[in-house]
Design an enzyme around this catalytic site. Structure first.
Site, PDB file in Angstrom:
ATOM      1  N   LYS A  71      10.424  17.583 -14.676  1.00  0.00           N
ATOM      2  CA  LYS A  71      11.712  17.505 -14.144  1.00  0.00           C
ATOM      3  C   LYS A  71      11.823  18.599 -12.918  1.00  0.00           C
ATOM      4  CE  LYS A  71      14.594  16.032 -17.902  1.00  0.00           C
ATOM      5  NZ  LYS A  71      16.112  16.252 -18.523  1.00  0.00           N
ATOM      6  N   ASP A 107      21.868  14.501 -15.808  1.00  0.00           N
ATOM      7  CA  ASP A 107      22.048  14.846 -17.089  1.00  0.00           C
ATOM      8  C   ASP A 107      23.456  15.676 -17.078  1.00  0.00           C
ATOM      9  OD1 ASP A 107      19.717  14.187 -18.561  1.00  0.00           O
ATOM     10  OD2 ASP A 107      18.632  16.240 -17.616  1.00  0.00           O
TER      11      ASP A 107
END
Ligand code: ATR
Length: 296
Positions: A71, A107
């Site tokens: 990420k 997210d």
């Protein structure tokens, strides 16, 4: 679903990726919406994310999700990064552009939508964030942006909590964040708090542990959110529930980060609430099925 020459291809890159439920969720969206889009898991070893992104672009891959451990590393291989993802310092969704992929972080939107749906209000509330890793960054960003009165950031390594607290206060021009070591929760005077658990403690196959195990901690809480969804009720959530708090697991966060990614890849599409609800049921059935298998 029939895959043919015109099918758009999306997927998830990660290591490991075998247990990802994202393929199930995204292919379900495509089937139900009648979109010619398929979603596949791609195992990408640490250190190979640059090659993977370049290869994906050459293969005309339409969009990607990015999971552990890529990420952050993926960020240097993109043609652009959305403001929110840049602030959070992590990218979980790549959207194809003319000259490469632009990175987003869904997210944060996932956690916010899940909390709102669960009736967890952030504005004006004292929040206790447990953890300072990737998931915590998205959560801290949401809590400060949505105007929490105070955000205590508790982490095993204090320096990481301090770094995150300073970063979020700088970003939003606030002074609401306070870093603490995990054991220092007793210094928190406030009650009626919202706690957000983002550490990996309690996650299957290490269920049965909570990052704080003192019942007195849970009596400070009105609401408890755990980013973990397997098991569906962690020890953290069970203790919060026993203390009378409203609780919510990470399934909604998982679902809504996926919904947001799917909508980024298909800007003409909005996933209806009813379809999201059915996707959630499928995820639950899948997770319950896996647990049953595990017991045999
Ligand atoms: P994610 O991307 O899921 O947030 P991560 O970035 O690896 O994962 O972060 C894991 C978090 O769980 C960290 O806050 C980590 O604490 P440290 O920063 O001190 O490593 C926390 N964590 C993991 N194992 C833990 C344990 N046994 N006790 C307390 N915290 C733990």
């Amino acid at each position: 679903m029939t895959i043919n020459g015109t099918s758009k291809v999306c997927g998830v890159i990660g290591c490991p990726v075998e247990h990802s439920v994202s393929p199930m969720m995204h292919n379900f969206f495509s089937e139900e919406l009648g979109l010619d889009l398929v979603y596949a898991p791609f195992l990408v070893q640490p250190g190979k994310v640059g090659e993977a992104v370049k290869g994906a672009f050459a293969l005309n891959i339409h969009g990607l999700n990015v999971t552990v451990p890529h990420k952050q590393a993926v960020m240097e291989h993109l043609c652009g990064i959305d403001e929110g993802a840049l602030a959070i310092g992590a990218v979980n969704t790549l959207v194809r552009q003319a000259d490469g992929y632009k990175g987003y972080n869904t997210d944060a939107e996932g956690i916010l939508r899940a909390m709102l749906e669960a009736g967890m209000d952030i504005a004006g509330r004292t929040c206790i964030l447990l953890g300072a890793g990737g998931a915590a960054k998205a959560a801290a960003y949401v809590l400060v942006r949505e105007k929490a009165a105070k955000v205590y950031l508790l982490n095993r390594s204090l320096e990481k909590a301090q770094g995150l607290a300073a970063e979020m206060d700088r970003l939003f021009g606030t002074s609401v964040c306070q870093a603490m070591a995990l054991d220092d929760w007793r210094e928190i005077q406030e009650e009626h708090c919202l706690a957000v658990q983002t550490t990996s403690v309690g996650m299957s196959p290490h269920a049965g542990q909570a990052v704080i195990e003192d019942e007195a901690f849970y009596r400070k809480l009105d609401m408890a959110f755990d980013a973990i969804y397997n098991p569906m009720e962690t020890k953290f959530l069970a203790m919060a529930r026993a203390a009378g708090a409203k609780t919510e697991n990470g399934l909604g966060m998982l679902l809504y980060q996926g919904v947001a990614a799917y909508e980024l890849w298909n800007p003409e599409v909005r996933i209806p609430a009813e379809l999201a609800a059915r996707a959630r049921e499928r995820l639950i059935a899948h997770l319950e099925g896996r647990r049953l298998e595990g017991r045999r």
